[in-house]
Design a protein around this motif. Sequence first.
Motif, short mmCIF file in Angstrom:
data_model
loop_
_atom_site.label_atom_id
_atom_site.label_comp_id
_atom_site.label_asym_id
_atom_site.label_seq_id
_atom_site.Cartn_x
_atom_site.Cartn_y
_atom_site.Cartn_z
N HIS A 132 0.84 -1.20 0.00
CA HIS A 132 0.00 0.00 0.00
C HIS A 132 0.87 1.25 0.00
N PHE A 133 1.94 1.23 0.78
CA PHE A 133 2.90 2.33 0.85
C PHE A 133 3.41 2.69 -0.55
N LEU A 134 3.83 1.68 -1.28
CA LEU A 134 4.35 1.92 -2.63
C LEU A 134 3.24 2.31 -3.61
N ASP A 135 2.10 1.63 -3.52
CA ASP A 135 1.00 1.90 -4.44
C ASP A 135 0.50 3.35 -4.34
N ARG A 136 0.50 3.90 -3.13
CA ARG A 136 -0.02 5.24 -2.94
C ARG A 136 1.04 6.32 -3.18
N LEU A 137 2.28 6.08 -2.76
CA LEU A 137 3.27 7.16 -2.80
C LEU A 137 4.07 7.22 -4.09
N LEU A 138 4.29 6.09 -4.75
CA LEU A 138 5.05 6.14 -6.00
C LEU A 138 4.36 6.99 -7.08
N PRO A 139 3.05 6.86 -7.29
CA PRO A 139 2.41 7.71 -8.31
C PRO A 139 2.48 9.19 -7.97
N VAL A 140 2.41 9.52 -6.69
CA VAL A 140 2.50 10.93 -6.29
C VAL A 140 3.90 11.47 -6.58
N CYS A 141 4.91 10.69 -6.23
CA CYS A 141 6.28 11.10 -6.52
C CYS A 141 6.48 11.25 -8.03
N ALA A 142 5.93 10.32 -8.80
CA ALA A 142 6.05 10.38 -10.26
C ALA A 142 5.39 11.64 -10.81
N GLN A 143 4.23 12.00 -10.28
CA GLN A 143 3.53 13.20 -10.73
C GLN A 143 4.37 14.45 -10.48
#
Length: 201
Positions: A132-143
């Motif tokens: 969940h940590f990766l699923d939620r934060l990776l897209p935000v960082c990518a954006q």
Amino acid sequence: MPTPESQPKGAPARGKRADAVRNQQVLLDAAGEVFVTSGIDAPIREIAAKAGVGLGTLYRHFPTRADLVTAVYRHQIEACAQAGPKLLAEADLPFDALRQWIDLFVDFLVTKHGLADALQSESDRFAALHTHFLDRLLPVCAQLLDAAVEAGEIRSDVRPYELLRGIGNLCIGRDSDPRYDPRRLIEPLLQGLRRQAAPGT
């Protein structure tokens, strides 16, 4: 249209649900604060006292410590994830939003005593939390990275996972050594992302 007989039964139920939601929110906030000062092994009584509820209320919402720990971190991961788009919308420059969001991410890592151990445990519950940590934060960082690249502020070869993993590695050891401040290394790392101006510009 509700009948007179059905209305009294519905109103308390709605009130009870609202109270339960409020109690859960208070417990999550209190547990988050206690985890910062005492770690995830803090006495359950301390968390209940800080929330101003009884132990029975706490256990009704979170039957085990693992339930409470995962709920707290899911709640705070969500807050970190939601902050990214908000910072991007409010900042003058995408790189400023990226830096502010990374600062929030670092706060999340260095104040969550015991989180690293929990995420590395063999519990299926904590494995799901890591996902969940990766699923939620990776897209935000990518954006945030994509916006800064599009604005010509940073290099285009930076991958979100590598950045978050690198920052996470720099935060290791903060618990055991108060002389170590990972932000002193993270700031040069972020500056290293900056796109170099061409000679003569």
